[in-house]
Design a protein around this motif. Structure first.
Motif, PDB file in Angstrom:
ATOM      1  N   THR A 573       0.811  -1.222   0.000  1.00  0.00           N
ATOM      2  CA  THR A 573       0.000   0.000   0.000  1.00  0.00           C
ATOM      3  C   THR A 573       0.843   1.269   0.000  1.00  0.00           C
ATOM      4  OG1 THR A 573      -0.063  -0.064   2.407  1.00  0.00           O
ATOM      5  CG2 THR A 573      -1.922  -1.062   1.255  1.00  0.00           C
ATOM      6  N   ILE A 675      -3.481   6.071   5.160  1.00  0.00           N
ATOM      7  CA  ILE A 675      -3.505   4.742   4.525  1.00  0.00           C
ATOM      8  C   ILE A 675      -4.105   3.713   5.480  1.00  0.00           C
ATOM      9  CG2 ILE A 675      -2.069   2.896   3.554  1.00  0.00           C
ATOM     10  CD1 ILE A 675      -0.101   5.109   2.636  1.00  0.00           C
ATOM     11  N   LYS A 705      -6.459  -4.132  -2.480  1.00  0.00           N
ATOM     12  CA  LYS A 705      -6.368  -3.309  -3.700  1.00  0.00           C
ATOM     13  C   LYS A 705      -7.303  -2.119  -3.596  1.00  0.00           C
ATOM     14  CE  LYS A 705      -5.591  -7.026  -7.017  1.00  0.00           C
ATOM     15  NZ  LYS A 705      -6.207  -7.724  -8.119  1.00  0.00           N
ATOM     16  N   THR A 708      -5.893   0.569  -1.493  1.00  0.00           N
ATOM     17  CA  THR A 708      -4.808   1.272  -2.192  1.00  0.00           C
ATOM     18  C   THR A 708      -5.372   2.253  -3.216  1.00  0.00           C
ATOM     19  OG1 THR A 708      -3.604  -0.793  -1.977  1.00  0.00           O
ATOM     20  CG2 THR A 708      -2.614   0.845  -3.388  1.00  0.00           C
TER      21      THR A 708
END
Length: 805
Positions: A573, A675, A705, A708
């Motif tokens: 990430t 994040i 995914k 991210t």
């Protein structure tokens, strides 16, 4: 047959009728016993599973279901079977280590039917992956008119070769020479070599013809003037390296691009010169595009156009193989048919000489239809099948098997199935059980859990908070239990009282990918759109064929993440970059020290945390590194702290812990915190930052995914079955996440079968009415409430039943 004894028959029959025969000792082993399983996050788990029954394993994603079923029971069964082979044979097989478990008793042969996608080899098709193609080839070699040869004359993997020459023989002590010739008739199309596609190279992407070679005309990655290839092209002597390419003669240009391998001498070194195009074909185009480095992949995608082979029209077969026909149908026509139609055609053939072959082929094709894959064709490339389709294709091999007393292990077999198709899958699982097999299923869908004879529920939560057996027993017992699965088993989402108003529309016109029949549809933007329909109705063809790939569209699918055991959520990430910088800044050292793949790596294990010992044909052993004790870093690096923690302690944290740690205090790092928040939002709060990517499930990979991509600036998000691998309790959290994405101004398009997601949508596009050529049309567009009220489609009926309308 009754055993022979000396007792008179009358007495024997009288005794048999009054006494039930005692249970034979051989029939007493009717349990698979697991004691003290500790694989991954399992905490000394002990269970007893009944044989010849259907056992379903439930629990939240990451609770340890796969660790118990695949990494413990199935892995040990396979390891023990491998040990029965000779040491020589074992040398060619993958070495399996014994799972972390005290006792495993009563195991039977395990056959794993998982969701690993089939290889992306262009020569692998649905027909070659099952035995259907092999049987068709024999059929055509026997009945095809004109007769052209053996079954290999119909194979697109066998090239036609002929040759002649002298061979040396030893006869009666003398050496003699004889002339021999041979020829092999294969079915491979000579132009595309059985791939069905030819690639044309755009020459303008290879060189700038206004420059000379010495001025850097070649624009292929790695072919710079100072590089080794540049020096070979400049010093080969076939053309002037100072002359612009556009001034080359025809022969010089041919030498530059196509020359056959030729021995040359450059700067006193003997080398082989070869034209640019054959060199690129060998080094770049013969490999799977996804496995290339990013800059080379970008070049290949730019420079190479793939087109259907003009000679075989994409059938992969030579003209000769296509000329032999049965009742006017060639093998290429048969492979291009939808399997349900092919099964009908095979049923019309009546030829006593090949009756057993016809029966076997018909059974295989009927199995495809039975399992809900009748919409595929045998020439469909295996790499294009979804995880669920690949799993069901593998099942076909086992349905007709004569084996019994086998343990079949399934990983979420209902993935990619519409509620209408789940009933079919249930019948197949019960059919396998009724043949006398043990069936173990990892599953989240209530409709599939309902057919279990025995249920094992793991939990209570995921990751380190999971790995315990919360419940063992019947489905009714699970429903009454106070476990997370039990409480949510009867959850039913209700229809929204009000839906959002679209902010615009995405127009799709004349979509004809695969089975779509010139579809025109307006996809509303700024809302949550769910695209649904039975498996094979054309959902993915519509969205991936016409929507994905447009500017501003972010597509998150379930293809595996390419990553080694050194990759983890923190590296994938990009989370590790701000963390390393924060450590470096606080301690006034360079960031590379805080990477286990760079300067900070423990010298003994090279930053892997474990030392792998290869024992040739025996199982390899992974032992925790004695120097760093599994922490992966040099001791000197671990002396640097941030917020009282060293880097190895940070990597051992779960996402939830790390979110708190980097959110405030001395360790406050906004870039990392952002994040981590996204990872928690997609339901991955339980993952530890340093967990290898190779240990993640398919659903976890898709959500990683998604986390991210959420930071990107895409306006439209396309998600392909995001509920895959999600527990009933987590679906609620996913719906909240989708709502937040839409409320932040994004448009979300979800391809989904889960009724809770359908009920939550603002707009539904339903494809159908059936699969394959019976589908490919839009059968409904509108709000979920309208779909339920109309009940005009299969989806409408199932959704109405689900919400209790």
């Amino acid at each position: 047959m009754a055993p022979r004894t000396n007792t008179p028959a009358k007495e024997r029959s009288g005794r048999a009728s009054t006494q039930s025969p005692a249970l034979h000792v051989a029939d007493s082993h009717d349990l698979i016993r697991v004691h003290g399983a500790r694989e991954n996050n399992l905490k000394d788990v002990s269970v007893e599973l009944p044989k010849r029954r259907l056992t379903v394993f439930t629990g939240v994603s990451g609770s340890g279901k796969s660790s118990l079923v695949f990494s413990t029971i199935a892995a040990e069964s396979q390891r023990l079977i491998n040990e029965t082979y000779s040491a020589f044979v074992q040398g060619f097989m993958p070495a399996l280590a014994r799972p972390e478990v005290d006792v495993l008793d009563g195991l039977t042969t395990a056959i794993i039917v998982d969701q690993q996608r089939m290889g992306a080899d262009p020569r692998s098709t649905v027909g070659t992956a099952t035995d259907a193609n092999a049987m068709l080839r024999i059929l055509f070699s026997r009945l095809g008119k004109p007769h052209i040869g053996s079954p290999q004359a119909f194979s697109f993997n066998v090239a036609s070769i002929s040759g002649a020459g002298a061979v040396t023989l030893e006869r009666a002590g003398k050496t003699m020479k004889e002339r021999r010739s041979f020829s092999i008739t294969g079915g491979m199309c000579p132009r595309c070599e059985g791939r069905g596609q030819v690639n044309d190279i755009d020459l303008t992407q290879l060189y700038d013809d206004s420059k000379s070679l010495n001025e850097g005309a070649l624009t292929v990655p790695g072919y710079s003037v100072d590089g080794w290839y540049g020096r070979i092209f400049s010093g080969c002597g076939f053309f002037d390296p100072d002359k612009p390419i556009r001034k080359f003669t025809k022969k010089q240009l041919n030498d530059l691009l196509y020359k056959e391998p030729t021995k040359i001498k450059v700067e006193g070194i003997n080398l082989t010169y070869e034209g640019l195009i054959p060199k690129i074909q060998k080094s770049m185009l013969s490999k799977d595009v996804d496995s290339l480095q990013p800059h080379i992949r970008a070049f290949v995608e730019r420079a190479v156009t793939f087109a259907t082979c003009p000679e075989c029209d994409g059938t992969r077969l030579s003209e000769q193989a296509r000329s032999s026909k049965i009742n006017g149908i060639s093998i290429a026509d048969a492979c291009a048919m939808q399997i349900s139609d092919l099964a009908k055609w095979v049923g019309t053939l009546d030829e006593p000489s090949v009756a057993p072959l016809l029966a076997a082929l018909k059974h295989t094709l009927d199995s495809f239809v039975e399992i809900g894959l009748g919409y595929l064709s045998l020439d469909r490339p295996a790499g294009t099948l979804s995880g669920g389709e690949a799993q069901r294709t593998k099942m076909i091999r086992h349905l007709g098997s004569s084996l019994t007393d086998v343990t079949y292990v399934f990983d979420e077999p209902t993935i990619g199935l519409h509620p209408h198709d789940i009933q079919r899958m249930n019948d197949l699982l019960l059919q396998l059980r009724d043949k006398g097999n043990t069936v173990l299923v990892v599953e989240h869908k209530p409709e599939a859990i309902a057919i279990a004879d025995h249920v094992v529920d793991l939990g209570p939560r995921a990751g380190t908070e999971g790995g315990q057996v919360m419940f063992e027993g019947t489905v009714e017992g699970l429903r009454a239990s106070d476990t997370l699965t039990g409480r949510h088993l009867d959850d039913r989402a209700s229809l929204k009282s009000a839906v959002r108003t679209p902010s615009g529309k995405l127009a799709v016109r004349g979509a004809a990918t695969h089975n779509l029949q010139d579809v025109d549809v307006d996809i509303p933007l700024g809302v949550l759109v769910v695209v649904t329909g039975v498996a094979g109705s054309g959902k993915s063809s519509l969205i991936h064929g016409s929507v994905s790939g447009q500017d501003g569209v972010v597509s998150v699918d379930q293809t595996p993440i390419k990553g080694s055991r050194r990759s983890n959520p923190a590296t994938y990430t990009g989370l590790l970059d701000p963390i390393r910088k924060a450590f470096a800044k606080t301690n006034s050292v360079k960031p590379a020290l805080f990477s286990a793949n760079s300067e900070g790596a423990c010298p003994n294990c090279n930053g892997a945390g474990v030392v792998y010992t290869d024992l040739a044909m025996m199982a390899g052993v992974a032992t925790t590194c004695e120097v760093c004790e599994g922490k992966r870093f040099q001791a000197s690096v671990l002396e640097y702290h941030l917020g009282g923690r060293d880097i190895s302690e940070v990597l051992a944290m779960s996402v939830t812990e790390a979110e708190e740690f980097f959110g405030a205090g001395e360790a406050r790092t906004p870039a990392a915190h952002k994040i981590l928040q996204r990872l928690a939002d997609v339901g991955l709060g339980y993952l530890s930052l340093g967990q290898p990517l190779t240990t993640l499930s398919g659903g976890e990979r898709q959500r990683l995914k998604l986390a991210t991509q959420m930071g990107g600036d895409g306006g439209v998000y396309v998600l392909d079955e995001p509920t895959t691998g999600l527990h009933l309790a987590d679906v609620e959290q996913l719906l909240g996440l989708l709502d937040r994405l839409v409320d932040s101004g994004k448009s979300v398009i979800v391809i989904e079968h889960h009724q809770a997601v359908m009920a939550h949508a603002d707009w539904i596009i339903d494809l159908g009415p059936g699969a394959g050529h019976d589908g490919g049309r839009i059968v409904f567009e509108g709000t979920p409430a309208d779909l339920v009220a109309a009940r005009s489609t299969l989806t409408g009926e199932h959704l109405a039943a689900y919400v209790g309308a």
